[in-house]
Every structure is written in C-alpha cells, then in structure tokens.
Design a protein around this motif. Sequence first.
Motif, PDB file in Angstrom:
ATOM      1  N   VAL A   1      25.949  66.691   1.844  1.00  0.00           N
ATOM      2  CA  VAL A   1      25.632  65.271   1.697  1.00  0.00           C
ATOM      3  C   VAL A   1      26.736  64.447   2.355  1.00  0.00           C
ATOM      4  CG1 VAL A   1      24.301  65.546  -0.413  1.00  0.00           C
ATOM      5  CG2 VAL A   1      26.723  65.125  -0.568  1.00  0.00           C
ATOM      6  N   TYR A   2      26.370  63.267   2.822  1.00  0.00           N
ATOM      7  CA  TYR A   2      27.349  62.342   3.387  1.00  0.00           C
ATOM      8  C   TYR A   2      27.854  61.456   2.265  1.00  0.00           C
ATOM      9  CZ  TYR A   2      29.584  58.817   6.208  1.00  0.00           C
ATOM     10  OH  TYR A   2      30.512  57.960   6.746  1.00  0.00           O
ATOM     11  N   ARG A   3      29.159  61.422   2.085  1.00  0.00           N
ATOM     12  CA  ARG A   3      29.766  60.581   1.053  1.00  0.00           C
ATOM     13  C   ARG A   3      30.792  59.663   1.704  1.00  0.00           C
ATOM     14  NH1 ARG A   3      30.422  64.816  -3.959  1.00  0.00           N
ATOM     15  NH2 ARG A   3      28.231  64.708  -4.592  1.00  0.00           N
ATOM     16  N   ALA A   4      30.566  58.359   1.555  1.00  0.00           N
ATOM     17  CA  ALA A   4      31.465  57.371   2.155  1.00  0.00           C
ATOM     18  C   ALA A   4      32.897  57.531   1.658  1.00  0.00           C
ATOM     19  CB  ALA A   4      30.953  55.965   1.876  1.00  0.00           C
ATOM     20  N   THR A   5      33.070  58.009   0.425  1.00  0.00           N
ATOM     21  CA  THR A   5      34.424  58.178  -0.125  1.00  0.00           C
ATOM     22  C   THR A   5      35.214  59.257   0.609  1.00  0.00           C
ATOM     23  OG1 THR A   5      33.572  59.687  -1.807  1.00  0.00           O
ATOM     24  CG2 THR A   5      33.819  57.376  -2.430  1.00  0.00           C
ATOM     25  N   ASP A   6      34.531  60.201   1.258  1.00  0.00           N
ATOM     26  CA  ASP A   6      35.199  61.269   2.009  1.00  0.00           C
ATOM     27  C   ASP A   6      35.290  60.965   3.503  1.00  0.00           C
ATOM     28  OD1 ASP A   6      35.466  62.759  -0.305  1.00  0.00           O
ATOM     29  OD2 ASP A   6      33.619  63.877   0.029  1.00  0.00           O
ATOM     30  N   SER A   7      34.692  59.878   3.955  1.00  0.00           N
ATOM     31  CA  SER A   7      34.543  59.640   5.393  1.00  0.00           C
ATOM     32  C   SER A   7      35.837  59.265   6.107  1.00  0.00           C
ATOM     33  CB  SER A   7      33.496  58.555   5.641  1.00  0.00           C
ATOM     34  OG  SER A   7      33.924  57.319   5.116  1.00  0.00           O
ATOM     35  N   ALA A   8      36.905  59.000   5.399  1.00  0.00           N
ATOM     36  CA  ALA A   8      38.173  58.659   6.035  1.00  0.00           C
ATOM     37  C   ALA A   8      38.934  59.887   6.535  1.00  0.00           C
ATOM     38  CB  ALA A   8      39.051  57.869   5.066  1.00  0.00           C
ATOM     39  N   THR A   9      38.462  61.089   6.224  1.00  0.00           N
ATOM     40  CA  THR A   9      39.159  62.302   6.646  1.00  0.00           C
ATOM     41  C   THR A   9      38.793  62.668   8.080  1.00  0.00           C
ATOM     42  OG1 THR A   9      37.453  63.761   5.761  1.00  0.00           O
ATOM     43  CG2 THR A   9      39.253  63.172   4.286  1.00  0.00           C
ATOM     44  N   LEU A  10      39.735  63.289   8.777  1.00  0.00           N
ATOM     45  CA  LEU A  10      39.540  63.738  10.160  1.00  0.00           C
ATOM     46  C   LEU A  10      40.002  65.172  10.295  1.00  0.00           C
ATOM     47  CD1 LEU A  10      40.951  60.672  12.126  1.00  0.00           C
ATOM     48  CD2 LEU A  10      38.562  61.300  11.863  1.00  0.00           C
ATOM     49  N   SER A  11      39.542  65.817  11.352  1.00  0.00           N
ATOM     50  CA  SER A  11      39.955  67.176  11.673  1.00  0.00           C
ATOM     51  C   SER A  11      40.115  67.242  13.185  1.00  0.00           C
ATOM     52  CB  SER A  11      38.889  68.158  11.195  1.00  0.00           C
ATOM     53  OG  SER A  11      39.228  69.472  11.559  1.00  0.00           O
ATOM     54  N   GLY A  12      40.639  68.336  13.670  1.00  0.00           N
ATOM     55  CA  GLY A  12      40.733  68.511  15.111  1.00  0.00           C
ATOM     56  C   GLY A  12      39.372  68.833  15.705  1.00  0.00           C
ATOM     57  N   PRO A  13      39.178  68.586  16.995  1.00  0.00           N
ATOM     58  CA  PRO A  13      37.900  68.911  17.630  1.00  0.00           C
ATOM     59  C   PRO A  13      37.639  70.416  17.607  1.00  0.00           C
ATOM     60  CG  PRO A  13      39.456  67.993  19.228  1.00  0.00           C
ATOM     61  CD  PRO A  13      40.134  67.996  17.897  1.00  0.00           C
ATOM     62  N   SER A  14      36.372  70.777  17.649  1.00  0.00           N
ATOM     63  CA  SER A  14      35.994  72.193  17.671  1.00  0.00           C
ATOM     64  C   SER A  14      34.804  72.365  18.604  1.00  0.00           C
ATOM     65  CB  SER A  14      35.631  72.673  16.263  1.00  0.00           C
ATOM     66  OG  SER A  14      34.496  71.987  15.792  1.00  0.00           O
ATOM     67  N   TYR A  15      34.566  73.602  19.009  1.00  0.00           N
ATOM     68  CA  TYR A  15      33.413  73.869  19.865  1.00  0.00           C
ATOM     69  C   TYR A  15      32.893  75.264  19.576  1.00  0.00           C
ATOM     70  CZ  TYR A  15      36.567  76.627  22.737  1.00  0.00           C
ATOM     71  OH  TYR A  15      37.462  77.563  23.165  1.00  0.00           O
TER      72      TYR A  15
END
Length: 92
Positions: free
Chosen positions: A52-66
């Motif tokens: 599920v998409y949760r706005a409370t978690d949307s501030a997190t980032l990760s490195g790009p992947s492929y």
Amino acid sequence: MAYLYTKNGRPLEQSGDRLYSRSGQYLGRISNGRVYNPAGQYAGTVVGDRIVYRATDSATLSGPSYSINHVGIARINAVPAAILGDEPAFPD
C-alpha cells in the motif's frame, strides 16, 4: 518466489528483494518493508502480503536500482483489502 498483492488485489511477484508486475515489468526493490521504484523513490509499504502507498512513509529514499524484466505471471486478482493506505501507482 513469493507473491504479493496491491491494496486492490493486483498480483505482484517478489524475487529476492526485487518486485515485478503481473506482466513481468521491474517495479523496484524492497528494503526494510518498503518498496522503492527504480529511481530510488518510495513506491509503497509491505503490510503482510499487500503493498500500500502511505503518505507517512513517502519521505524515505533509496539508491537507484535496475533489473531485467521477468516473464509475466498468470495469477488472478485477490479480494481488495481494507487496510490503511492507497493503491500504489504500479503499472500492470
């Protein structure tokens, strides 16, 4: 391989930490219970066997992947879940 579903019941395939759509398109990487799209942006949170998409978690980032795309899966949709959050914006 494990199978996960979106909030509305669309099937997804998990292979290790990689996530693929029903058609086999690479959607992103799972890390610490969250899904990050190929650009490293938050795309959803894993809740049981649902994403599920949760706005409370949307501030997190990760490195790009492929990853290369997979062969599609033949699974039917699951019943929509009544859990907190929105349907993630994954392509089918």
